[in-house]
Scaffold this active site. Structure first.
Site, PDB file in Angstrom:
ATOM      1  N   LYS A   1       0.765  -1.174  -0.034  1.00 47.92           N
ATOM      2  CA  LYS A   1       0.078  -0.081   0.174  1.00 47.92           C
ATOM      3  C   LYS A   1       0.740   1.343   0.075  1.00 47.92           C
ATOM      4  CE  LYS A   1      -2.562   0.321   3.468  1.00 47.92           C
ATOM      5  NZ  LYS A   1      -2.329   1.467   4.292  1.00 47.92           N
TER       6      LYS A   1
ATOM      7  N   ARG B   1     -11.020   2.880   9.124  1.00 49.20           N
ATOM      8  CA  ARG B   1     -10.615   1.614   9.733  1.00 49.20           C
ATOM      9  C   ARG B   1     -11.856   0.934  10.171  1.00 49.20           C
ATOM     10  NH1 ARG B   1      -4.537   2.365  11.737  1.00 49.20           N
ATOM     11  NH2 ARG B   1      -4.325   1.627   9.661  1.00 49.20           N
TER      12      ARG B   1
ATOM     13  N   ARG C   1      12.997  -9.517   5.567  1.00 49.43           N
ATOM     14  CA  ARG C   1      13.853  -8.535   6.302  1.00 49.43           C
ATOM     15  C   ARG C   1      14.740  -8.844   7.060  1.00 49.43           C
ATOM     16  NH1 ARG C   1      10.675  -3.216   8.950  1.00 49.43           N
ATOM     17  NH2 ARG C   1       9.875  -4.952  10.413  1.00 49.43           N
TER      18      ARG C   1
ATOM     19  N   ARG D   1      14.586  -9.868  13.006  1.00 52.19           N
ATOM     20  CA  ARG D   1      13.815  -9.399  14.341  1.00 52.19           C
ATOM     21  C   ARG D   1      12.610 -10.399  14.593  1.00 52.19           C
ATOM     22  NH1 ARG D   1      12.722  -3.102  13.705  1.00 52.19           N
ATOM     23  NH2 ARG D   1      10.550  -4.055  13.566  1.00 52.19           N
TER      24      ARG D   1
ATOM     25  N   ARG E   1      -0.308 -11.114  12.639  1.00 55.64           N
ATOM     26  CA  ARG E   1      -0.666  -9.656  12.108  1.00 55.64           C
ATOM     27  C   ARG E   1      -1.817  -9.757  10.975  1.00 55.64           C
ATOM     28  NH1 ARG E   1       5.135  -7.453  10.534  1.00 55.64           N
ATOM     29  NH2 ARG E   1       4.028  -5.856   9.533  1.00 55.64           N
TER      30      ARG E   1
END
Ligand SMILES: [Zn+2]
Length: 215
Positions: A14, A89, A128, A161, A172
């Site tokens: 996005k 939202r 990542r 991480r 998530r």
């Protein structure tokens, strides 16, 4: 006055899409995060109200978010076009936006729903890597280090991480889907929802959106 809404969860692209649309179109990018920061800085009554909630660690209520949006819109020409990012939202925010636009003879034209296969999302989100010594950020696919596992800048060790582990990411994604399902239904009913296949390159996603905008 016109608006489009961008819907996309973690890893859907996005942010990249909104950057692309900012360059390619005259839509004014309105992100809830940026807007809240601006409202705090401005010290306006509604900004101060939002600040009080944030400082208390509470969610900023829909009514306050809507007033911030209204304040933002009132700063632009009546003919302006907006792309909303991170807003609405909730269903109440979506209904509030409808009302706000109706009062100003505006229309929400499209709600772009970025759809990415779960496997692709996992690849994007688990890729990542961060340098232990300098904090530089890499991505196994998008920004790979010159030498695997080693920072280009200072030769530090790269690690993943805990936030980027598969379990955390799956969680998530689930949270996002649960939160967004009612909104998707709401805009589907209004025939505003445009599903965009966003599992390939950012350029393809951008082109698909531009096609719809120019139709
Ligand atoms: Zn480093």
């Amino acid at each position: 006055m016109e608006a489009i809404i961008l819907l996309g969860g973690p890893g859907a692209g996005k942010g990249t899409l909104s950057e692309f649309l900012k360059k390619q179109t005259d839509f004014i990018h309105v992100s809830t995060g940026d807007m809240l920061r601006a409202a705090l800085k401005s010290g306006s009554p509604v900004g101060l109200e939002a600040k009080a909630f944030m400082e208390a660690g509470a969610l900023v209520p829909d009514s306050v978010i809507l007033r911030i949006i209204e304040e933002r819109i009132s700063q632009e020409a009546a003919s302006a076009r907006y792309m909303f990012d991170g807003f609405p939202r909730t269903i109440d925010q979506a209904k509030g936006l409808d009302l706000l636009f109706k009062n100003k003879s505006g229309t929400v034209k499209h709600v772009f729903n970025l759809i990415v296969p779960r496997e692709t999302l996992l690849k994007r989100l688990t890729g990542r890597r961060v340098c232990k010594s300098c904090g530089a950020v890499y991505h196994l696919i998008n920004i790979p280090p010159k030498k695997a596992g080693v920072c280009d800048v200072d030769g530090g060790e790269l690690y993943q991480r805990a936030d980027d582990s598969e379990d955390t990411i799956l969680n998530r994604l689930e949270v996002y889907e649960k939160q967004t399902a009612p909104l998707i239904e709401f805009y589907q009913k209004q025939k505003l929802l445009r599903d965009i296949a966003a599992g390939h390159s950012a350029a393809e996603t951008g082109a698909a959106v531009l096609d719809i905008l120019s139709a």
